[in-house]
Design an enzyme around this catalytic site. Structure first.
Site, mmCIF file in Angstrom:
data_model
loop_
_atom_site.group_PDB
_atom_site.id
_atom_site.type_symbol
_atom_site.label_atom_id
_atom_site.label_comp_id
_atom_site.label_asym_id
_atom_site.label_seq_id
_atom_site.Cartn_x
_atom_site.Cartn_y
_atom_site.Cartn_z
ATOM 1 N N HIS A 82 8.516 53.189 64.447
ATOM 2 C CA HIS A 82 8.424 54.260 63.446
ATOM 3 C C HIS A 82 7.950 53.737 62.086
ATOM 4 C CE1 HIS A 82 10.415 57.158 66.115
ATOM 5 N NE2 HIS A 82 11.237 56.169 66.439
ATOM 6 N N ASN A 112 13.104 62.867 68.044
ATOM 7 C CA ASN A 112 11.682 62.723 68.332
ATOM 8 C C ASN A 112 11.053 64.098 68.506
ATOM 9 O OD1 ASN A 112 11.394 59.877 68.317
ATOM 10 N ND2 ASN A 112 12.164 59.719 70.410
#
Length: 492
Positions: free
Chosen positions: A56, A129
């Site tokens: 990320h 997510n």
């Protein structure tokens, strides 16, 4: 407007005599060690970069407001849901998962979807997510999975062979593989994708009753995606397309929003559920557990400084407020520790003192002291141990969550091994013919670069879903251009 009359100082507030010319011995002489302005500027520059997120790393963020639209107080005592119309400040961060900083934010990959709710009971971090599932359900595999997504340890570039090699030997990944290689694997920016808590969490009401829950955030802008051809072309034109799209929309007053829903499941339903309800590779079918609307959040303010507010934003699944709790989900249990530990490494043990991470509406009375980057009063003269006859904050027993209704001896027990394909089959059945055709081509364009052995194992997983799926992918690979050989390092 810049105030040109403002005096430039160093970090200690001392006026800087020059910010453009170093101090030297004459016009052609060496520089002086006493030029503290120069030394400090160089030393700070050498330390400007902090460790990037291992996953990320590429992302964007913005501030906004969450508003309750529907009553769920029968499920939870969390005060942010206490009444319809109640508003809570939030900060959201969206991210691509696999690539390192500097990479594109529109390539085919999962997307992170994290929201920090600055509630009156502390910060609730919903860290999920853009898909409701994941590639695995046991955290011991996660580190190897991420390494398969990164650069080869010798050649130091990413190989399709590597991640297909891992996936082809990880049958529980097949459901997520179909999601990733389908349309939603390449969302058209952050605004046009859904968010999910993915894991099973729990809600606790005033009677201390627990119910299992999944969180959904549906984009009000509609789900849109790039085709493989579009994102590959756009990557060469504007690799930060998603960042610009979000920033410009907010600056222009076109505030993006998402509607929050939940699915709930009782203990009795969990015991009779067809699959393990705490398995991250599985969804709860909406027909059996319908979505219940909760509220809406809108993003309406861009950060003033990317590093301070986006790069230093720290989210942890460990941050749950009274009325929201965890579950026996194995991946979730591991993330409770690993996320906060990553922040301690990147930002120091006192990362919660950074303004973007501080709670807004509650006083912090934590027991922590000292450590790197302590920027507050360090609790002043308050006693730093407990119990004590002197004043010290007391624990709140009402914050204790009820125990799970699960039992068993400690052991290494694999979850069901034969249920990898049924939900992947359900997902495949929902696709229309055009979506299936794009799925075949997307898989072929990547899997076709892998070795024959990897292709064979992955095809068997596809065949276990449906023979048709494997046959169509094989045809797509056969009809596509032969993959170009991986470039080899130049020899001198």
């Amino acid at each position: 407007m810049v105030n040109n009359q403002e005096i430039l100082t160093n970090a200690s507030g001392i006026p800087v005599p020059s910010n453009t010319v170093s101090k030297s011995v004459g016009k052609q002489g060496p520089l002086l060690l006493e030029d503290y302005t120069l030394l400090e500027k160089m030393a700070h520059f050498n330390r400007e970069r902090i460790p990037e997120r291992v996953v990320h790393a590429i992302g964007s963020g913005a501030y906004g407001t969450f508003t309750v639209t529907d009553d769920i107080t029968q499920y939870t005592k969390a005060k942010l849901f206490s009444e319809v119309g109640k508003q809570t400040e939030i900060f959201a961060r969206f991210s691509a998962v696999a690539k390192s900083k500097g990479g594109s934010d529109i390539y085919r990959d999962l997307r992170g979807f994290a929201v920090k709710f600055y509630t009156e009971e502390g910060n609730w971090d919903m860290v999920g997510n853009n898909t409701p599932i994941f590639f695995m359900r046991d955290p011991i595999k996660f580190m190897d999975f991420i390494r398969s997504q990164k650069e080869h340890p010798k050649e130091h570039w990413r190989h399709d062979q590597m991640w297909w090699d891992f996936l082809s030997l990880t049958p529980e990944s097949i459901h997520q593989v179909l999601w990733l290689m389908g349309d939603r694997g390449a969302p058209m920016g952050w605004r046009h994708m859904n968010g999910y808590g993915s894991h099973t969490f729990s809600l606790i009401n005033e009677e201390n009753e627990r119910i299992w829950v999944k969180f959904h955030f549906k984009t009000d802008q509609g789900n849109k995606f790039f085709t493989d051809e579009q994102w590959r072309k756009m990557q060469g034109i504007e690799p930060r397309w998603a960042a610009k799209d979000l920033y410009n929309a907010i600056e222009e007053g076109d505030y993006p929003s998402w509607t929050m829903h939940i699915q709930t499941m009782t203990d009795k339903q969990a015991q009779n559920f067809q699959w393990n309800p705490f398995d991250l590779t599985k969804i709860w079918p909406h027909a059996d557990f319908p979505l219940q609307r909760v509220g809406k959040f809108e993003l309406n303010r861009n950060p003033e400084n990317y590093f301070a507010e986006v790069e230093q934003a720290a989210f942890s699944p460990g941050n749950v407020v009274p009325g929201i709790s965890w579950s026996p989900d194995r991946m979730l249990q591991a993330r409770i520790m690993s996320y906060a530990d990553a922040h301690r490494h990147r930002l120091s043990v006192n990362y919660d003192n950074i303004p973007v991470n501080q709670p807004h509406a509650t006083k912090v009375n934590d027991p922590y002291r000292d450590g790197l980057m302590r920027t507050d009063s360090n609790k002043g003269g308050r006693i730093n141990y407990n119990p004590s006859h002197e004043g010290y904050p007391q624990a709140d027993q009402n914050a204790e969550a009820p125990p799970y209704h699960v039992s068993g001896m400690a052991a290494r027990i694999e979850l069901d091994e034969e249920d990898h394909y049924d939900q992947a089959r359900m997902y495949y059945d929902m696709l229309d013919n055009d979506e299936k055709k794009r799925l075949y081509n997307n898989i072929a364009g990547s899997l076709g670069k892998a070795s024959e052995e990897v292709i064979k194992d992955q095809m068997q997983l596809f065949r276990n879903v449906y023979p048709e799926l494997a046959d169509k992918v094989e045809q797509a690979i056969a009809n596509s251009e032969p993959p170009k050989p991986e470039p080899k390092p130049a020899t001198v």
